[in-house]
Scaffold this motif. Structure first.
Motif: not given
Length: 120
Positions: A59-68, A72-75, A47-53
């Motif tokens: 979020s910047k590349v896709y121009n989407t909400d970081y909090d979302k 979704l990543a489980g944080y 299972k993949i667990s991406p870091s907040p970084e």
């Protein structure tokens, strides 16, 4: 089966290639890792667990909400809102003991973390 984060990332990418998205991260995230994130598992099946970084970059590349992405990543909010601040993020006002850190001191800190180099 992709998880919610993976499905959302795949939706955001649309028809853009994984390599093109990787290029837009300025080499911070490889195309193969983006693929793994979309699948929700690594090439080894873990299972993949991406870091907040990583999520911040996406979020910047896709121009989407970081909090979302974080949710979704489980944080949870307490997992990242007070713990993770990127010194390279110009949108963040950094402080120490309640006092804002002046821009010239931030640049000294950035230079220190770059190993004394002046270039970005």
């Amino acid at each position: 089966m992709p998880d919610k984060l993976g499905s959302y990332l795949r939706e955001l990418r649309g028809k853009e290639s994984l390599r093109d998205v990787s290029k837009r991260t300025n080499g911070k995230i490889s195309h193969s890792y983006i693929s793994d994130l979309e699948k929700g598992v690594s090439r080894r099946g873990n299972k993949i667990s991406p870091s907040p970084e990583t999520l911040k970059v996406l979020s910047k590349v896709y121009n989407t909400d970081y909090d979302k992405l974080m949710k979704l990543a489980g944080y949870s909010d307490k997992d990242y809102k007070k713990k993770y601040v990127d010194l390279a993020d110009d949108d963040v006002v950094m402080s120490y003991e309640g006092k804002p850190i002046p821009p010239e001191d931030l640049e000294i800190m950035r230079r220190f973390f770059r190993g004394g180099k002046n270039d970005k």
